[in-house]
Design an enzyme around this catalytic site. Structure first.
Site, short mmCIF file in Angstrom:
data_model
loop_
_atom_site.label_atom_id
_atom_site.label_comp_id
_atom_site.label_asym_id
_atom_site.label_seq_id
_atom_site.Cartn_x
_atom_site.Cartn_y
_atom_site.Cartn_z
N ASP A 47 4.69 8.46 -0.71
CA ASP A 47 5.77 7.63 -1.26
C ASP A 47 6.12 8.21 -2.63
O ASP A 47 5.23 8.62 -3.36
CB ASP A 47 5.30 6.18 -1.41
CG ASP A 47 5.08 5.53 -0.04
OD1 ASP A 47 5.38 6.19 0.97
OD2 ASP A 47 4.61 4.38 -0.01
N ASP A 78 -1.63 0.93 2.70
CA ASP A 78 -0.95 1.43 3.90
C ASP A 78 -1.01 2.96 3.97
O ASP A 78 -0.48 3.58 4.87
CB ASP A 78 0.50 0.90 4.00
CG ASP A 78 1.35 1.29 2.82
OD1 ASP A 78 0.79 1.47 1.72
OD2 ASP A 78 2.58 1.43 2.98
N GLU A 122 9.17 10.25 3.15
CA GLU A 122 9.27 8.82 3.40
C GLU A 122 10.75 8.44 3.41
O GLU A 122 11.59 9.19 2.87
CB GLU A 122 8.55 8.03 2.31
CG GLU A 122 9.21 8.14 0.94
CD GLU A 122 9.30 6.80 0.22
OE1 GLU A 122 9.62 5.80 0.88
OE2 GLU A 122 9.07 6.77 -1.00
#
Lengths: 600, 666
Positions: free
Chosen positions: A178, A72, A203
Site C-alpha cells: 500500500d 491485512d 494496489e
C-alpha cells in the site's frame, strides 16, 4: 521461453488478506501474508494449500516479503510460518519488524481471549515467526541468494511501509504494497526510480477516486471537532493504534496550540502511547519536516494530548478521545461509545474504512438502534461522521507511480473488481502497456525475453568501437567473434583468441581457380591488363601490381600463366582463403567475363 | 612501482594523513574522490582561543629571532619554551593542485570524521558532482562542522598571521613550526553557509545500496563497524573490483558490525584509517578512564574530558551509566557542553537501523537504544550549548565535564583548562587519539593538573588487518606509507606494520600511483533474438563455442549486441547496377576454421556425393586427392586444405561445403 507468473492467493480483485505469489526466472517469492477483516472462518487467511498440495512451503518459496505492518498484509504470518510450516527468510523493514509482532499479538488476543477461538496461533508462535525475519534498509540490495535480489523503496503508507523490487538477472517485478503519493502530516510520499520492471504489481484501493485536497478534509475535521467541544460535547475518534492516530494527533495538537484551546485531548493508554515511541525512535522514516525539526520539537511528544483513564469518560464537560480499535468492534472505543452514544451533543468521527458486521460499519450505514449483547438496545443519538484519512494512492497517484517506474506491464491487486476494470483501461490507454487484474487463485503468465550478459574481451570491443567511429561506418558494421561458454561463464572473444585459448591451430582453407582467357600476349602483359581492369572496376579495394608480375586484390593473389597446349590462351590462377570467400568468388566471376579490349 | 602507462587505474593521493585520507581514483572514465579528510593537527601550532578573556594567554611574551630581530613578536608567542602562532587557527587542506578537482564526478564519504574538508572541495574548486554518504554520517558530520565553526566564530580574532609562513622566515623558527608542511596552503575555517551548501550536494545512501555511476561503475557502501553510519566502499564494474577500507572496527561498540565478506575477491584493496594507537587496547583504556575519573572525583577534584560531540562519547557515557552507582558517583554531576550536545544526544537515539544488534532490539521494545537517555532523565547527565547561560547557574563542583575541542585550541575546553589547570586535584583525561596530548597541553604549561592519557581508538590494529587480508585475499593492497614501516618511535616493532603478499604498495601526499590493474573484459548484453540464433557446439567436455556475428550498439557506457540486419532482397526489376556496387563488402568476415580432415572419410564423402574417378596420392605432409574427371586437385594437410580447380563455381562451392563439414568454425 522464460516467463513471469503471478497468482494472488489474496487481494485478487479484493481488499484484504494480501498474498501474491510471484515466480520469476525460476525463483518463487510470496508478497505479503495478510488476513481478511471481513471473515472469521477459513477464508480469513490465504489458501496456502495452493502451494502445499505439491510440497512444503519452504521447498517451494525462496523468500517471503512483507510490505508493512497492517494486519491485512501480515496477519496470517504466524499461521503460515508456524502452523502450515515455513522456515525460509521473511523480509521486512525495521519499523515493520518492530511493530508487526505487537499488532499480531493484539489480533491474537482479540481472536482468542475475546472471541474464544480455538486453534489460533499462540504468542510463542508469533515470537518464533519473528525469528525468521530479516530486516532490510531502504534502497539496500539484499541478496536472497546468488541470483535473487530484493530492494525496498519508501511507500509512505504507514511507518516503515515499503515497496519492493524483486530482481533476477535482467528480469524484475515491483510490488507496491500500500502506498501514498502525497506526503501527509507525518509521512513522506512514496518514491521509486525509473527501474523499468517487467511487471508492476500495484494496489488499487482508490482506483476510481480522485481525492479532494487533503487540506479541505483536515479543515473539515478540525471544524467538526472544534464545534462539538465549543458547545460542550465530547468527541470520540476510534482509531487503530498506529498510523492515522499519529497523523490526527499531530493535526489536533497543532490546532490546539494555534487556537490556544484548553479542552483536554486523550488517547487510550497502552498501545497508542507505545506507538508514539516507535514514531520517535524511527523518526528517520517520517517526513522531511518532522525529521528536520525533531531535535527542537519532537512532533510525537504531545503537549496537549494526555493518557486516558477509563474514569475520565464520565467526567463532565467537553473532551476529545482517541480510542482503539478503529472499527468500534471491541475494547475501549466501544465502551466509550456506549457511554456517549445517547447524547446528541456528542460526536463520533470514523477516520477510516469499517468492515461489515462491526458497530462502526452499522452506524456509518445509518443504523441508529444497535442491538448489543444481552439484548440491550443502544440508541445512537450522537452525531456520526465519516472522514477518509486512509493513506492510499488515488487514481492520479497510481498513474503517477506507473509513470515513475515505467513498467512493461501492470497488474492490479488490493481493490474492487469494478474499479480495477476502469483503472485497467486507463493504464492501458495512457501507457500502452498490458494491465492485468487476476482474481484469487488465477494465474497471469507473462513471457519475458531477457538479454544475456556476457563478457566481451576489451581488445575486441575497443577494435570494434574504434572502427564504429570511422566516417564510412554508415552501414551497420558486423562484429565478429566467438562466444566461449564454460560452466556459467560466457565470454565473447576474437576468433583468433578463441583458437589460442583452446590450444587449437587454425586450419587454412585455400582455393585456387584457373580462369582461362583468350590472350595471345605474354603472361606479363596479361597480368598488366588484369591489373588495370581490376583497378578501374574495384575503386574501393586495394589493387596492387607486384614486382614479380602478380596482381593482388586485398589478400587475393592473381597470377598469369601460359597454357600448356594453347599459346592463344592464358591461364589466370586466382587464389584466396576461405576468409575472403565472397571477394574471391566475385573476382573469378568477373574475370571469366574477359578483359576489356586494350586501348590501342 | 614503476609508473605503468598501460595501467587502467590511477590513484591521486591528496592527503598524507593516514586516518584523514583524501584520494582520487580514476577508473573506467570516472573520477571518484574517496573521502575528504581535514588534517587539523596544524591547529596545534596556534594559541588557544579563550572563551573568556585570559590574562595568562594575552600576556605571553612575543618571540624574537636569536639575532634579536623582533618583527615576528606580534605573530608568535612563547609559552614554556614553545612557540605558537597568535592567530585564528588554520587547517591543512588536501592537495588541490595535483588534479583538477572540477573533474571529480563523485565523492564517497566513509565516516563523519573523514568529511571535514568537504566545504573546501565542493565550494572552491569548481566541483559539480555528487557526494554520497549515509544519513548518520551526514547528520553527525554536520554537527561536527557546526561545532567547529561555532567554536571559531564565537571568538572573533582580528589577527591573521602570515609573515611567519614566508619560507625564509619559517626555516629560522624553532620546531615544530620549522617542520610544518604546506603552510602556505593552510586555510581558516569555513563558514556555516559553506557547510550548508556543501552538505546540500550529498545524496543519502544505505548500506549495500548499489549506486550506478554513468553506467560504467557501481559503488556500494558497506558497514565498517567504526561509527554510526560509517562505511567502506566497493567500487566495481563487472570484471573489476576495488575495495576502499577506511576507518573500520571489529570491536563490539555501538555501530553495526563490519561487513567483511563483501570485501572478498578485490583486485585492489585500498587500506586507510587504522588505529592511531596500535599499542593501546581500547577496553583497557576505558577501564583506566573510569578508575582515574572516580579517583579524581572522590578526592574532590574535577575531571575534564576533551572530546568530539559524537562517537566514543556515547560508549563512555554507557560505561559510566553502568559504573556510576557501583563507584559511588551518583551525586556527581556530569556535564556535556557543546553547541551540538543536545542534537548529538538526540540523533544518537534515532538511528536504530545503523546500530549493533543489541541496541536495535531495544528499539523494538520500544526503548531508546542508548542509556544516556536515562542519565538525562535522572538529571545525572546535563547538557548545555556553552558555558554561558544556564550552565553557570547549574555548575557544581566537583564534576565531570565532556567538552571540545580535543585539540584544546578552541571551544569550551579552553576555559576549563584555564580554570582547573592550576590545581593538582583536577584531572584532564585524553580519550581522543587524533592529537598528541603533550602538544595539545603545551600552551597551558606549566600545569598542576593531572594529565591522563587513555586514547580510545577502536579502529583496526595490525593483527586484525593481517587476519582480514588473509580472509578477503585482495590481489593488491595499497596503503599510506606510514603503514609499511614500524612507527618512528617504535622502530623495532616489526609487528606494527602491514604484512602481506605481495607487499603493499604505499603512497604519500601528492603522489600519483598507477595501480597494477589491467582490464580485460567488459560486460555486453546479447539481445534475446540474437541469442536464439546462436548455435553452440561442444568443443571439449564442458566448453561450448558459438560464432557470433552481430551489430554493436553502445549507449551510456552500456553495450548491446543485436542480430545483423536481414539481407535486403535484390530487386531484379530495377536496371542492372553498376558492377562496383555489387562488389561484396569485404568487412563481412568469415569465421576462422580449425580441425583436420581425415582423408579416407573425405573420399567416402566425395563418393557419396557423386564424385567418381578419385585418386589419392601420399605426400610428405599429407595427401592429394585428385578428381581426374573434373581436373581438380585437393591438397589435404594437417592444418590446411587447398582446393585447386577450374573456374567452375558450382563445383568449387560443392567441394567447399564438403570440406567445411569436417571443420569447426570460430
Amino acid at each position: 521461453m522464460p516467463e513471469i507468473r503471478v497468482t494472488p492467493l489474496g487481494a485478487g480483485q479484493d481488499v484484504g488478506r494480501s498474498c501474491i505469489l510471484v515466480s520469476i526466472a525460476g525463483k518463487n517469492v510470496m508478497l505479503d501474508c495478510g488476513m481478511h477483516m471481513g471473515y472469521n472462518d477459513d477464508r480469513r487467511f490465504p489458501d496456502f494449500s495452493y502451494i502445499t498440495q505439491s510440497g512444503r512451503l519452504t521447498d517451494f518459496l525462496d523468500c517471503v516479503i512483507i510490505s508493512h505492518f497492517h494486519l491485512d498484509h501480515c496477519g496470517a504470518l504466524p499461521y503460515f510460518s508456524e502452523m502450515v510450516g515455513y522456515d525460509g527468510p521473511i523480509y521486512m523493514t525495521h519499523p515493520t519488524q518492530a511493530i508487526c509482532p505487537i499488532l499480531l499479538e493484539d489480533y491474537r488476543k482479540i481472536a482468542v481471549d475475546k472471541k474464544g477461538e480455538a486453534n489460533f496461533f499462540t504468542s510463542q508462535m508469533i515470537k518464533d515467526c519473528m525469528k525468521k525475519v530479516v530486516a532490510v534498509h531502504l534502497h539496500q540490495t539484499v541478496q536472497v541468494d546468488d541470483e535473487l535480489e530484493i530492494k525496498a523503496y519508501y511507500a509512505g503508507h504507514v511507518l516503515g511501509a515499503a515497496m519492493f523490487q524483486i530482481k533476477v538477472g535482467s528480469e524484475s517485478v515491483v510490488y507496491t504494497g500500500d502506498y501514498n503519493m502525497t506526503p501527509d502530516r507525518h509521512l513522506g510520499a512514496a518514491w521509486i526510480d525509473k527501474c523499468r520492471p517487467n511487471l508492476l504489481i500495484t494496489e488499487s484501493t482508490y482506483a476510481t477516486t480522485i481525492r479532494d485536497s487533503k487540506r479541505c478534509r483536515e479543515r473539515d475535521f478540525l471544524k467538526k471537532v472544534h464545534e462539538t467541544v465549543e458547545r460542550g460535547g465530547k468527541v470520540l475518534i476510534p482509531v487503530f493504534a498506529l498510523g492515522r492516530a499519529q497523523e490526527l494527533c499531530i493535526l489536533l495538537e497543532t490546532f490546539w496550540e494555534r487556537m490556544n484551546l484548553k479542552v483536554p485531548i486523550y488517547f487510550s493508554t497502552g498501545l497508542t502511547e507505545k506507538a508514539n515511541h516507535y514514531y520517535k525512535l524511527f523518526i528517520t522514516w517520517t517526513n522531511q519536516k518532522i525529521r528536520k525539526t525533531f531535535v527542537q520539537r519532537n512532533m510525537f511528544e504531545f503537549k496537549h494530548i494526555k493518557a486516558f483513564d477509563r474514569a475520565f469518560a464520565d467526567n463532565p464537560g467537553p473532551m476529545v478521545v482517541f480510542a482503539t480499535p478503529g472499527m468500534l468492534h471491541a475494547g475501549q472505543s466501544l465502551q466509550i461509545f456506549r457511554k456517549w452514544a445517547g447524547n446528541e451533543k456528542n460526536m463520533v468521527i470514523m477516520p477510516g474504512y469499517c468492515v461489515q458486521g462491526t458497530v462502526g460499519h452499522k452506524i456509518l450505514s445509518g443504523q441508529r438502534k444497535l442491538e448489543m449483547e444481552g439484548r440491550q438496545v443502544l440508541e445512537v443519538k450522537m452525531q456520526v461522521e465519516y472522514m477518509s484519512f486512509s493513506a492510499h494512492a488515488d487514481a492520479k497517484g497510481i498513474m503517477q507511480l506507473v509513470g515513475q517506474a515505467e513498467p512493461e506491464s501492470v497488474l492490479l491487486v488490493h481493490g474492487e473488481a469494478k474499479k480495477m476494470e476502469f483503472l485497467r483501461q486507463k493504464i492501458e490507454q495512457e501507457f500502452r502497456v498490458s494491465c492485468y487484474m487476476p482474481a484469487n487463485g488465477e494465474t497471469v503468465t507473462l513471457p519475458t525475453s531477457p538479454s544475456i550478459p556476457v563478457g566481451i574481451s576489451l581488445g575486441l570491443l575497443k577494435r570494434e568501437m574504434a572502427q564504429g567511429l570511422l566516417p564510412e561506418a554508415k552501414k551497420p558494421r558486423l562484429l565478429h567473434g566467438t562466444l566461449i561458454m564454460k560452466d556459467s561463464s560466457f565470454r565473447l572473444v576474437s576468433s583468433e583468441q578463441a583458437l589460442k585459448e583452446l590450444g587449437l591451430t587454425e586450419h587454412q582453407l585455400r582455393f585456387t581457380c584457373r580462369v582461362h582467357l583468350q590472350d595471345t600476349r605474354k603472361e606479363q602483359e596479361t597480368a598488366l591488363r588484369v591489373y588495370s581492369h581490376l583497378k578501374n572496376t574495384l575503386k574501393d579495394h586495394c589493387v596492387q601490381h607486384l614486382p614479380d608480375g602478380s596482381v593482388t586484390v586485398e589478400s587475393i593473389l592473381i597470377q598469369a600463366a601460359a597454357h600448356s597446349e594453347d599459346p592463344g590462351t592464358k591461364v589466370l590462377l586466382v587464389s584466396w582463403t576461405y576468409q575472403d570467400e565472397e571477394l574471391g568468388s566475385f573476382l573469378t566471376a568477373l574475370l571469366k567475363n574477359g578483359l576489356p579490349q586494350a586501348p590501342s | 612501482v614503476p609508473n605503468n602507462p598501460k595501467s587502467d587505474m590511477k590513484l591521486y593521493c591528496l592527503s598524507g594523513h593516514p586516518t584523514l585520507p583524501c584520494n582520487v581514483l580514476k577508473f573506467k572514465s570516472t573520477t571518484i574522490m574517496l573521502d575528504c579528510g581535514l588534517d587539523m593537527t596544524s591547529t596545534l601550532n596556534f594559541l588557544p582561543l579563550p572563551l573568556v578573556q585570559s590574562p595568562r594567554l594575552s600576556n605571553l611574551p612575543g618571540w624574537s629571532l636569536k639575532d634579536g630581530s623582533v618583527f615576528l613578536d606580534k605573530e608568535l608567542k612563547e609559552c614554556s619554551g614553545h612557540v605558537f602562532v597568535d592567530s585564528v587557527p588554520e587547517f591543512c587542506l588536501p592537495e588541490t593542485e595535483l588534479i583538477d578537482l572540477s573533474t571529480v564526478d563523485v565523492i564517497l564519504i566513509s565516516n563523519y570524521h573523514c568529511m571535514m574538508a568537504l566545504p573546501y572541495i565542493t565550494e572552491h574548486t569548481g566541483f559539480t558532482g555528487t557526494v554520497y554518504a549515509t544519513e548518520p554520517t551526514v547528520q553527525i558530520g554536520r554537527l561536527l562542522m557546526e561545532e567547529l565553526v561555532n567554536f571559531i566564530e564565537r571568538v572573533p580574532k582580528a589577527q591573521s598571521a602570515s609573515l611567519w609562513k614566508n619560507k625564509d622566515v619559517q626555516r629560522l623558527l624553532p620546531s615544530p613550526l620549522k617542520d610544518a608542511v604546506e603552510v602556505t596552503t593552510w586555510r581558516r575555517c569555513y563558514t556555516m553557509q559553506e557547510v550548508n551548501s556543501a552538505l546540500s550536494k550529498i545524496q543519502l545512501v544505505g548500506y549495500s545500496q548499489k549506486i550506478e555511476l554513468f553506467g560504467a561503475v557501481q559503488v556500494t557502501p558497506l558497514s565498517s563497524g567504526y561509527a554510526l553510519g560509517s562505511s567502506n566502499w566497493i567500487i566495481q564494474s563487472h570484471y573489476e573490483k576495488v575495495s576502499y577500507v577506511s576507518g573500520s572496527s571489529l570491536l563490539t561498540t555501538h555501530p553495526q558490525p563490519m561487513d567483511q565478506a563483501s570485501l572478498k575477491n578485490s583486485d585492489v584493496l585500498l587500506l586507510t584509517g587504522l588505529t592511531q594507537i596500535p599499542t593501546a587496547n581500547p577496553d583497557g583504556m576505558v577501564g583506566e578512564f573510569c578508575s582515574n575519573l572516580a579517583l579524581t572525583v572522590r578526592n574532590g577534584g574535577n575531571v575534564l574530558v576533551p572530546c568530539y560531540p559524537s562517537g566514543v562519547i556515547y560508549d563512555l557515557l554507557e560505561c559510566l551509566y553502568q559504573y556510576i552507582d557501583s563507584a559511588g558517583l551518583s551525586s556527581i554531576p556530569f556535564y556535556f557542553i557543546s553547541p551540538v550536545a543536545n542534537s548529538s544526544l538526540e540523533f544518537s537515539q534515532i538511528f536504530a537501523e545503523w546500530l549493533c544488534h543489541n541496541k536495535q532490539s531495544k528499539v523494538y521494545l520500544p526503548e531508546p537504544p542508548f542509556p544516556h537517555a536515562e542519565l538525562i532523565q535522572t538529571n545525572k547527565l546535563k547538557h548545555y550549548p556553552s558555558i554561558h547561560g544556564d550552565f553557570s547557574n547549574d555548575f557544581r563542583q566537583p564534576c565531570v565535564v565532556f567538552t571540545g575541542h580535543p585539540s584544546l585550541r578552541c571551544g569550551d575546553v579552553v576555559h576549563f583548562m584555564e580554570l582547573w589547570g592550576k590545581s593538582s586535584l583536577n584531572t584532564v583525561i585524553f580519550t581522543e587519539p587524533d592529537f598528541s596530548y603533550l602538544e595539545a597541553l603545551a600552551p597551558y604549561q606549566p600545569l598542576a593538573m593531572k594529565c591522563v592519557y587513555c586514547p580510545i581508538d577502536t579502529r583496526l590494529n595490525f593483527i586484525q588487518v593481517s587476519k582480514l587480508l588473509k580472509e578477503v585475499q585482495p590481489l593488491h593492497v595499497v596503503c599510506p606509507e606510514q603503514y609499511t614501516q614500524p612507527p618512528p618511535a617504535q622502530s623495532h616493532r616489526m609487528d606494527l606494520m602491514i604484512d602481506c603478499q605481495p607487499p603493499a604498495m604505499s603512497y604519500r601526499r601528492a603522489e600519483v600511483l598507477a595501480l597494477p590493474f589491467k582490464r580485460r573484459y567488459e560486460k555486453i548484453e546479447i539481445m534475446p533474438e540474437l541469442a536464439d540464433s546462436l548455435v553452440p557446439m561442444e568443443i571439449k567436455p564442458g566448453i561450448s563455442l558459438a560464432t557470433v556475428s552481430a551489430v554493436l550498439h553502445t549507449k551510456d557506457n552500456k553495450h548491446i549486441l543485436q542480430p545483423p540486419p536481414r539481407p535486403t532482397q535484390p530487386t531484379s526489376s530495377k536496371k542492372r547496377k553498376r558492377v562496383s556496387e555489387d562488389v561484396p563488402d569485404c568487412k563481412v568476415l568469415k569465421p576462422l576454421l580449425s580441425g583436420s580432415i581425415p582423408v579416407e572419410q573425405f573420399v567416402q564423402t566425395l563418393e557419396k556425393h557423386g564424385f567418381s574417378d578419385i585418386k589419392v596420392e601420399d605426400t610428405a605432409k599429407g595427401h592429394i586427392v585428385l578428381l581426374q574427371e573434373a581436373e581438380t586437385l585437393i591438397q589435404l594437410e594437417e592444418d590446411s586444405t587447398h582446393i585447386i580447380c577450374d573456374n567452375d563455381e558450382t563445383l568449387r562451392v560443392r567441394l567447399r561445403d564438403l570440406v567445411l563439414k569436417f571443420l569447426q568454425k570460430f
